[in-house]
Structures are given as structure tokens and as C-alpha cells.
Design a protein around this motif. Sequence first.
Motif, PDB file in Angstrom:
ATOM      1  N   ASN A  23       0.884  -1.081   0.086  1.00 54.54           N
ATOM      2  CA  ASN A  23      -0.158  -0.135   0.118  1.00 54.54           C
ATOM      3  C   ASN A  23       1.002   1.197  -0.181  1.00 54.54           C
ATOM      4  OD1 ASN A  23      -1.706   2.350   0.984  1.00 54.54           O
ATOM      5  ND2 ASN A  23      -3.251   0.719   1.371  1.00 54.54           N
ATOM      6  N   VAL A  40     -10.231   8.829  -0.867  1.00 50.16           N
ATOM      7  CA  VAL A  40     -10.851   7.843  -0.862  1.00 50.16           C
ATOM      8  C   VAL A  40     -12.432   7.708  -0.416  1.00 50.16           C
ATOM      9  CG1 VAL A  40     -11.013   5.349   0.376  1.00 50.16           C
ATOM     10  CG2 VAL A  40      -8.791   6.326  -0.368  1.00 50.16           C
ATOM     11  N   LYS A  44     -15.853   7.060  -2.698  1.00 49.10           N
ATOM     12  CA  LYS A  44     -16.684   6.098  -2.447  1.00 49.10           C
ATOM     13  C   LYS A  44     -18.208   6.668  -2.270  1.00 49.10           C
ATOM     14  CE  LYS A  44     -14.029   3.007   0.746  1.00 49.10           C
ATOM     15  NZ  LYS A  44     -13.755   2.777   2.116  1.00 49.10           N
ATOM     16  N   GLN A  68      -3.670   6.028  -7.107  1.00 48.33           N
ATOM     17  CA  GLN A  68      -4.056   5.520  -8.276  1.00 48.33           C
ATOM     18  C   GLN A  68      -3.376   4.005  -8.566  1.00 48.33           C
ATOM     19  OE1 GLN A  68      -3.741   8.885 -11.344  1.00 48.33           O
ATOM     20  NE2 GLN A  68      -5.355   7.324 -12.191  1.00 48.33           N
ATOM     21  N   ASP A  70      -2.738   2.261  -5.649  1.00 49.34           N
ATOM     22  CA  ASP A  70      -3.265   1.439  -4.751  1.00 49.34           C
ATOM     23  C   ASP A  70      -4.718   1.115  -5.099  1.00 49.34           C
ATOM     24  OD1 ASP A  70      -1.217   1.367  -2.779  1.00 49.34           O
ATOM     25  OD2 ASP A  70      -2.170   3.008  -1.760  1.00 49.34           O
ATOM     26  N   HIS A  71      -5.328   1.439  -6.286  1.00 53.90           N
ATOM     27  CA  HIS A  71      -6.531   1.252  -6.612  1.00 53.90           C
ATOM     28  C   HIS A  71      -6.890   0.960  -7.978  1.00 53.90           C
ATOM     29  CE1 HIS A  71      -8.056   2.373  -2.510  1.00 53.90           C
ATOM     30  NE2 HIS A  71      -7.283   3.307  -2.629  1.00 53.90           N
ATOM     31  N   GLU A  73      -8.741  -0.997  -9.208  1.00 57.17           N
ATOM     32  CA  GLU A  73     -10.301  -1.344  -9.438  1.00 57.17           C
ATOM     33  C   GLU A  73     -11.064   0.074 -10.103  1.00 57.17           C
ATOM     34  OE1 GLU A  73     -10.130   0.227  -5.273  1.00 57.17           O
ATOM     35  OE2 GLU A  73      -8.965  -0.960  -6.754  1.00 57.17           O
ATOM     36  N   LEU A  74     -10.587   1.236  -9.533  1.00 61.30           N
ATOM     37  CA  LEU A  74     -10.981   2.333 -10.264  1.00 61.30           C
ATOM     38  C   LEU A  74     -10.493   2.838 -11.537  1.00 61.30           C
ATOM     39  CD1 LEU A  74     -10.646   4.490  -6.796  1.00 61.30           C
ATOM     40  CD2 LEU A  74     -12.442   3.097  -7.831  1.00 61.30           C
ATOM     41  N   VAL A 187      -5.094  -6.535  -8.998  1.00 57.82           N
ATOM     42  CA  VAL A 187      -6.361  -6.420  -8.568  1.00 57.82           C
ATOM     43  C   VAL A 187      -7.161  -7.811  -8.421  1.00 57.82           C
ATOM     44  CG1 VAL A 187      -7.561  -6.404 -10.580  1.00 57.82           C
ATOM     45  CG2 VAL A 187      -8.751  -5.397  -8.747  1.00 57.82           C
TER      46      VAL A 187
END
Length: 266
Positions: A23, A40, A44, A68, A70-71, A73-74, A187
Motif C-alpha cells: 500500500n 478515498v 466512495k 492510483q 493502490d486502486h 479497481e478504479l 486487482v
Amino acid sequence: MINTMRSKEYIQNYLNDTEHSYNYTHLLNDYEKAEYLKLVEKIKKGKTGVSASNLPAESIEKVCVSFQADHPELFWISHIYDDGNYLQMMSYNFWSYTLNPKKYIDIFSATLDNFVTETNMYHTDAEKIRFVHDSLVRNVSYDLEAADEGSVQISFLPSKYQFSGTAYGALVNSSAVCAGYSKAFQVVLNRCGYDCGYILGSVPGGYHAWNEIYLYGKRKCFDVTWDDLGTYYEYPNDLRYDYYDVSPEKMVELEHCPDLIYQNFN
């Protein structure tokens, strides 16, 4: 831009790294972490912007890059930038009144859920990781046209290229550049409970991305993109494991050098 020059000392620091969380927040100071958490929280709630703080530009860039990375999925976020008042989350062109963004998110979520379910049908960690690696290699084609266009993170590129650097490109469109392969690997394995990180760096040909997993007290490196032999080879000789489950030391020998944006921002 963040400095990406690497020295022998930096390389040694990377190899000696004892921080086993992928992370990126562990690279941020308390003020930067607070800004990260604001992003974050807003995402959400469906927001596409958050009031900018008084952090210096370099800190804002660290927050955006970390968020970006770390995520994956976005996938719909093209990039984040500071316009002086807001951290704006720029989406790809499909995020508009003429198209239904929920459709893309729903397709991605369903595809990811199916992949995770298939992965978890295997019993051992080695079997699960091998399944994800092999599935991506065999089902994703490297998008040469997108690579030739340059950065696939720019929202005004032609739509057929825009997802190539995302997990959506690899999992749904079966077409990606190295960033898409790596974010898909990240992911899926994160959803399966593994500590898998997205590593930005360079190889002799230019910028590149790959992955690390921390498992059983060891750092394991994977480059799904470079294990893909392309369409010229047929099953079962359509992939290789030259960049599979190798140590960070071996990855450096293979001329994969992580950028400073992974290890530290100082």
C-alpha cells in the motif's frame, strides 16, 4: 515531474527494503495520508473532485500517484490533477451524459468476480498465482497501437486506446499494455487476499510496470507482460516463466529498475 533517476545507493535501498506492505500510503507523511484518505472517502461517495489542501505540489503529486497505484479497481479514473482549488479526478471519455458509466463498472465487477471465483477454486497459493499469471498471458494481447500512442493515461486519446493501461483493458477487453497487465494481476490477487503491489519503473526500452507479492516472508517479482510470447506461439508453448516468481535481486539483473515513486519520494 517526480525525479526518476536511480543510483547504486537507491538500488541497494530497494533491495534491502523491509517494508512489506504494498500500500503506497506507507510512503506518505501524515498530512499526505490525510489527503489520500479524503480522496478515498470522496470516491466512495461518487464525487469526482475534492478540495485541495495547502500541501506543496510535490506532495499532491505523491498523493495522486499513490492513490492510483493502490486502486486498480478504479479503472475509470484517467488521472488526477490539482487545478489550484480541487484535486480533480479525470475520467475517460465514456464518463459523460451520452454513455452510461455504470455499464462499464458493472461489466468490470462481474468479470473480476468471475476471475476471483475461478482462482479460488485452486487450493494452494502457488496454484492460484500460476492460474492468474497464465490466464492473463493467454487471454490478453499486448496493444501495440496503444503503446505507440504513448501514455494511455491521457483522457483525450482515441477511445479504443483508453483502457489499455487499466485492469479493465486486460480483464474485459483482453487488450492492454504493461500497466493493464500489471493492474489486472494486482486487482485479482488482492481480491484473493494476497499482498500484491503495482511497481512502476523502467527497462532498457523505456517505462514499464510489473508486480511484487509478499508471501511466506519473501518478496516475489512477476512480469506478466514479458512472459507473454504473443500470438505467434500456440498452446502449450505460448508463455514462459522467465519473469515469474523471481527475487528483487534477479529482477534488477533482468534490468527491471523500480522508480523512486515506488520506494521513496525524497
